[in-house]
Design a protein around this motif. Structure first.
Motif, short mmCIF file in Angstrom:
data_model
loop_
_atom_site.label_atom_id
_atom_site.label_comp_id
_atom_site.label_asym_id
_atom_site.label_seq_id
_atom_site.Cartn_x
_atom_site.Cartn_y
_atom_site.Cartn_z
N GLY A 93 0.83 -1.19 0.00
CA GLY A 93 0.00 0.00 0.00
C GLY A 93 0.87 1.25 0.00
O GLY A 93 2.07 1.18 0.28
N PHE A 94 0.26 2.37 -0.32
CA PHE A 94 0.98 3.65 -0.36
C PHE A 94 -0.01 4.74 0.04
O PHE A 94 -0.76 5.23 -0.79
CB PHE A 94 1.53 3.89 -1.76
CG PHE A 94 2.44 5.08 -1.91
CD1 PHE A 94 3.81 4.95 -1.75
CD2 PHE A 94 1.93 6.33 -2.24
CE1 PHE A 94 4.65 6.04 -1.91
CE2 PHE A 94 2.76 7.43 -2.40
CZ PHE A 94 4.12 7.28 -2.24
N LYS A 95 -0.03 5.04 1.33
CA LYS A 95 -0.97 6.05 1.84
C LYS A 95 -0.15 7.18 2.42
O LYS A 95 0.69 6.97 3.29
CB LYS A 95 -1.85 5.41 2.93
CG LYS A 95 -2.65 6.40 3.75
CD LYS A 95 -4.02 6.63 3.17
CE LYS A 95 -4.83 7.61 3.98
NZ LYS A 95 -4.65 9.01 3.58
N VAL A 96 -0.37 8.40 1.91
CA VAL A 96 0.33 9.56 2.44
C VAL A 96 -0.61 10.25 3.42
O VAL A 96 -1.67 10.77 3.04
CB VAL A 96 0.77 10.52 1.31
CG1 VAL A 96 1.54 11.70 1.89
CG2 VAL A 96 1.62 9.78 0.28
N GLU A 97 -0.21 10.20 4.70
CA GLU A 97 -1.07 10.73 5.76
C GLU A 97 -1.33 12.22 5.56
O GLU A 97 -0.44 12.97 5.17
CB GLU A 97 -0.41 10.50 7.14
CG GLU A 97 -0.23 9.04 7.48
CD GLU A 97 -1.55 8.30 7.65
OE1 GLU A 97 -2.57 8.94 7.97
OE2 GLU A 97 -1.57 7.08 7.45
N GLY A 98 -2.56 12.64 5.83
CA GLY A 98 -2.93 14.04 5.72
C GLY A 98 -3.26 14.49 4.30
O GLY A 98 -3.47 15.67 4.05
#
Ligand code: CUA
Length: 145
Positions: A93-98
């Motif tokens: 996965g690749f989730k960039v917080e904010g």
């Protein structure tokens, strides 16, 4: 086929069409950007960051057990980043917080997403797809100066 069955199936089909149409309509009205799946090419398997012009950067990310390459990038506030994401081994996965950046890194595939960073800060990248024993340690960072 029973008359009642036909009516029920027809109504279900109409509901499915309305459901899909409303998603597409909402996407266009609210200007939501969806990730693109672009044809795989070996050039995307080399991690790098390229400055296109004063305000645009192309970031070629490769996910692997258990990290991202590049792991940390630094950009200026106001930069638009084109993310190109692929995987060296398994699905990550690749989730960039904010932010609304939320992609899957799939071997043999490239996902592209564009995001404009207009706030300074440190944005953590986390893997949100279980990928092995050190999945919980798989992180990266985007530093916006
Ligand atoms: Cu990579 Cu979880």
């Amino acid at each position: 086929m029973d008359k009642f069955e036909k009516i029920t199936l027809s109504m279900a089909m109409v509901l499915v069409v309305i459901f899909i149409a409303s998603i597409l309509f909402a996407k266009d009205v609210s200007g939501i950007d969806l990730p693109d799946c672009i044809p795989y090419d070996a050039k995307y398997a080399t991690p790098k960051v390229e400055q296109l012009d004063d305000s645009t950067v192309q970031a070629f990310y490769v996910a692997k057990m258990w990290g991202y390459e590049p792991s940390v990038i630094e950009i200026n506030r106001g930069t638009t980043v084109d993310f190109y994401l692929s995987s060296k081994d398994v699905v990550h996965g690749f989730k960039v917080e904010g932010t609304n950046i939320n992609l899957m890194a799939i071997p043999g595939n490239v996902n592209k997403f564009t995001h404009h960073f207009d706030k300074k800060g440190v944005y953590d990248i986390v893997c949100h797809e279980y990928c092995g024993v050190f999945h919980q340690n798989m992180m990266g960072q985007i530093i916006v100066r």
